[in-house]
Design a protein around this motif. Structure first.
Motif, PDB file in Angstrom:
ATOM      1  N   LEU A  47       6.579   3.854  16.303  1.00 28.44           N
ATOM      2  CA  LEU A  47       7.162   2.525  16.446  1.00 28.44           C
ATOM      3  C   LEU A  47       6.302   1.461  15.745  1.00 28.44           C
ATOM      4  N   VAL A  48       4.994   1.525  15.983  1.00 30.74           N
ATOM      5  CA  VAL A  48       4.107   0.537  15.368  1.00 30.74           C
ATOM      6  C   VAL A  48       4.106   0.696  13.844  1.00 30.74           C
ATOM      7  N   ARG A  49       4.129   1.954  13.379  1.00 25.67           N
ATOM      8  CA  ARG A  49       4.157   2.186  11.947  1.00 25.67           C
ATOM      9  C   ARG A  49       5.415   1.584  11.315  1.00 25.67           C
ATOM     10  N   GLY A  50       6.540   1.694  12.038  1.00 29.27           N
ATOM     11  CA  GLY A  50       7.782   1.115  11.537  1.00 29.27           C
ATOM     12  C   GLY A  50       7.713  -0.392  11.448  1.00 29.27           C
ATOM     13  N   ARG A  51       7.118  -1.045  12.455  1.00 25.96           N
ATOM     14  CA  ARG A  51       7.009  -2.499  12.432  1.00 25.96           C
ATOM     15  C   ARG A  51       6.053  -2.977  11.333  1.00 25.96           C
ATOM     16  N   LEU A  52       5.046  -2.161  11.051  1.00 30.62           N
ATOM     17  CA  LEU A  52       4.046  -2.544  10.045  1.00 30.62           C
ATOM     18  C   LEU A  52       4.343  -1.960   8.661  1.00 30.62           C
ATOM     19  N   ARG A  53       5.560  -1.437   8.491  1.00 29.65           N
ATOM     20  CA  ARG A  53       5.864  -0.716   7.259  1.00 29.65           C
ATOM     21  C   ARG A  53       5.556  -1.549   6.003  1.00 29.65           C
ATOM     22  N   GLU A  54       6.067  -2.778   5.969  1.00 31.55           N
ATOM     23  CA  GLU A  54       5.851  -3.602   4.776  1.00 31.55           C
ATOM     24  C   GLU A  54       4.369  -3.893   4.569  1.00 31.55           C
ATOM     25  N   GLU A  55       3.683  -4.242   5.660  1.00 35.28           N
ATOM     26  CA  GLU A  55       2.251  -4.529   5.555  1.00 35.28           C
ATOM     27  C   GLU A  55       1.469  -3.295   5.106  1.00 35.28           C
ATOM     28  N   LEU A  56       1.802  -2.137   5.702  1.00 34.78           N
ATOM     29  CA  LEU A  56       1.095  -0.907   5.342  1.00 34.78           C
ATOM     30  C   LEU A  56       1.393  -0.496   3.904  1.00 34.78           C
ATOM     31  N   ALA A  61      -0.560  -2.746   1.695  1.00 33.39           N
ATOM     32  CA  ALA A  61      -1.976  -2.373   1.723  1.00 33.39           C
ATOM     33  C   ALA A  61      -2.211  -1.091   0.941  1.00 33.39           C
ATOM     34  N   GLU A  62      -1.277  -0.130   1.080  1.00 33.88           N
ATOM     35  CA  GLU A  62      -1.406   1.126   0.348  1.00 33.88           C
ATOM     36  C   GLU A  62      -1.283   0.894  -1.159  1.00 33.88           C
ATOM     37  N   GLN A  63      -0.357   0.000  -1.544  1.00 33.84           N
ATOM     38  CA  GLN A  63      -0.210  -0.327  -2.961  1.00 33.84           C
ATOM     39  C   GLN A  63      -1.473  -0.995  -3.497  1.00 33.84           C
ATOM     40  N   LYS A  64      -2.045  -1.885  -2.676  1.00 38.72           N
ATOM     41  CA  LYS A  64      -3.281  -2.549  -3.080  1.00 38.72           C
ATOM     42  C   LYS A  64      -4.403  -1.540  -3.243  1.00 38.72           C
ATOM     43  N   ARG A  65      -4.486  -0.605  -2.274  1.00 44.44           N
ATOM     44  CA  ARG A  65      -5.523   0.420  -2.389  1.00 44.44           C
ATOM     45  C   ARG A  65      -5.303   1.291  -3.630  1.00 44.44           C
ATOM     46  N   ALA A  66      -4.027   1.622  -3.901  1.00 40.74           N
ATOM     47  CA  ALA A  66      -3.722   2.433  -5.082  1.00 40.74           C
ATOM     48  C   ALA A  66      -4.095   1.685  -6.363  1.00 40.74           C
ATOM     49  N   ASP A  67      -3.792   0.366  -6.387  1.00 45.31           N
ATOM     50  CA  ASP A  67      -4.153  -0.440  -7.559  1.00 45.31           C
ATOM     51  C   ASP A  67      -5.669  -0.509  -7.733  1.00 45.31           C
ATOM     52  N   GLU A  68      -6.377  -0.698  -6.602  1.00 46.74           N
ATOM     53  CA  GLU A  68      -7.833  -0.757  -6.673  1.00 46.74           C
ATOM     54  C   GLU A  68      -8.412   0.575  -7.128  1.00 46.74           C
ATOM     55  N   GLU A  69      -7.820   1.675  -6.638  1.00 47.01           N
ATOM     56  CA  GLU A  69      -8.287   3.003  -7.045  1.00 47.01           C
ATOM     57  C   GLU A  69      -8.025   3.222  -8.539  1.00 47.01           C
ATOM     58  N   ARG A  70      -6.853   2.772  -9.000  1.00 42.47           N
ATOM     59  CA  ARG A  70      -6.536   2.909 -10.415  1.00 42.47           C
ATOM     60  C   ARG A  70      -7.501   2.084 -11.266  1.00 42.47           C
ATOM     61  N   GLN A  71      -7.774   0.853 -10.820  1.00 46.39           N
ATOM     62  CA  GLN A  71      -8.718   0.015 -11.542  1.00 46.39           C
ATOM     63  C   GLN A  71     -10.118   0.627 -11.532  1.00 46.39           C
ATOM     64  N   ARG A  72     -10.462   1.247 -10.387  1.00 51.96           N
ATOM     65  CA  ARG A  72     -11.774   1.886 -10.299  1.00 51.96           C
ATOM     66  C   ARG A  72     -11.872   3.052 -11.282  1.00 51.96           C
ATOM     67  N   ARG A  73     -10.790   3.866 -11.348  1.00 55.82           N
ATOM     68  CA  ARG A  73     -10.795   4.995 -12.277  1.00 55.82           C
ATOM     69  C   ARG A  73     -10.849   4.513 -13.726  1.00 55.82           C
ATOM     70  N   ILE A  74     -10.096   3.420 -14.009  1.00 56.29           N
ATOM     71  CA  ILE A  74     -10.117   2.864 -15.365  1.00 56.29           C
ATOM     72  C   ILE A  74     -11.520   2.378 -15.711  1.00 56.29           C
ATOM     73  N   ALA A  75     -12.152   1.690 -14.729  1.00 56.73           N
ATOM     74  CA  ALA A  75     -13.510   1.190 -14.965  1.00 56.73           C
ATOM     75  C   ALA A  75     -14.487   2.343 -15.175  1.00 56.73           C
ATOM     76  N   GLU A  76     -14.320   3.416 -14.374  1.00 52.70           N
ATOM     77  CA  GLU A  76     -15.198   4.580 -14.531  1.00 52.70           C
ATOM     78  C   GLU A  76     -14.990   5.228 -15.893  1.00 52.70           C
ATOM     79  N   GLN A  77     -13.714   5.352 -16.305  1.00 46.10           N
ATOM     80  CA  GLN A  77     -13.429   5.952 -17.609  1.00 46.10           C
ATOM     81  C   GLN A  77     -14.007   5.098 -18.735  1.00 46.10           C
ATOM     82  N   LYS A  78     -13.862   3.778 -18.585  1.00 47.51           N
ATOM     83  CA  LYS A  78     -14.406   2.873 -19.599  1.00 47.51           C
ATOM     84  C   LYS A  78     -15.924   2.995 -19.661  1.00 47.51           C
TER      85      LYS A  78
END
Length: 314
Positions: free
Chosen positions: A126-135, A138-155
């Motif tokens: 139930l809580v996960r459903g109410r927080l779906r958009e927020e989660l 947050a997951e998209q932000k984490r994915a973007d940060e991880e992608r940026q981190r990988r890009i920075a590491e590759q660079k």
């Protein structure tokens, strides 16, 4: 260039990953939960999750005074058991607030249905459903940060690779500087051009000056040959022919010499105008081979446990 890397293999039965008193505090709360003493369990878990509490010691203590957990895994387990205790006590708002904290820290977490009652699992759903958009955000932000981190590491890796390549190139080459001379630049037959590095122009002046100079010399020798004849014994027609040939060879000599002199002056002037003070050449030299990878096993004994691993140098 040497780098050291270590990989440890920990054994649960001889080494404790968490701080020793963290585990003691957690077990004190868990035993209350297992005994269905949910009010006492909730109180203990609340205390060990309170930021105002002092951190637990690194060794077991004899007392039961509350302290704050610092081990990430135990913190998540303590929050889950606290939420389950609050659900059992019908304190749903507090339970859902705790569940929301858990999901914000770990959006993919789900309690084990084999361990927790279905009501606890349902509350997470139930809580996960109410927080779906927020989660999701947050997951998209984490994915973007991880992608940026990988890009920075590759660079960073590419920059380091280019840096190493530049070092290898610098170590494998040596510059040799040769100082040129104005006197050499004033020499004929394209020598000045060769010194300046203009090989085509140097060959042009060398061949043309050599040809005109040789022609002038040959023509002068031929002229001297005709001039050596005794004209007193020659007929009138023979004397006329000798004179004609002398004139032809003289003209050839004069023209060839004039061309040689003009080409020589032009070559010297051109070499002086295009004068290069120094010539830089690159000499290749061998580079030591890359060292082989060496892996050495290690054993570490600490007051908290025992561990084994490997250390590699490369």
């Amino acid at each position: 260039m040497a780098l050291a890397a270590a990989t440890g293999l920990a054994f649960a039965f001889v080494s404790q990953a968490a701080r020793a008193d963290d585990l003691q505090q957690f077990e004190l709360g868990k035993t209350r939960f297992d005994a269905a003493e949910y009010d006492e369990a909730a109180t203990r878990f609340t205390a060990m999750l309170d930021p105002a509490q002092k951190p637990c010691e690194s060794v077991p203590t004899s007392g039961t005074a509350p302290c704050r957990l610092t081990d990430t895994d135990l913190i998540q387990r303590a929050r889950t058991l606290r939420a389950a205790s609050l659900v059992a006590l019908k304190r749903y708002d507090e339970a859902e607030a705790e569940i929301a904290t858990i999901l914000r820290q770990n959006p993919t977490y789900s309690p084990d249905p084999a361990v927790f009652p279905q009501e606890v699992v349902d509350r997470f759903t139930l809580v996960r459903g109410r927080l779906r958009e927020e989660l999701d955000a947050a997951e998209q932000k984490r994915a973007d940060e991880e992608r940026q981190r990988r890009i920075a590491e590759q660079k960073a890796k590419e920059e380091e690779k280019r840096w190493i390549e530049s070092l290898v190139k610098a170590a494998s080459e040596r510059q040799i500087i040769v100082q040129n001379s104005r006197i050499v630049a004033a020499m004929p037959f394209g020598i000045g051009q060769f010194q300046n590095g203009s090989r085509k122009l140097g060959w042009t002046f060398a061949i043309t000056q050599a040809f005109t100079g040789a022609t002038s010399i040959v023509a002068s020798q031929v002229f001297n040959y005709y001039a050596s004849f005794d004209q007193t014994i020659a007929t009138g027609a023979e004397r006329e022919e000798l004179v004609r040939r002398q004139q032809i060879t003289l003209i050839i000599n004069q023209v060839a010499f004039s061309l040689w002199a003009g080409l020589t002056v032009a070559g010297i002037v051109q070499a002086q105008i295009a004068y290069v003070p120094q010539k830089v050449t690159i000499e290749k030299r061998p580079v030591p081979p890359r060292p082989a990878v060496r892996v050495v096993p290690t054993v570490a004994v600490t007051p908290d446990g025992f561990g084994v691993g490997v250390v590699g140098a490369f």
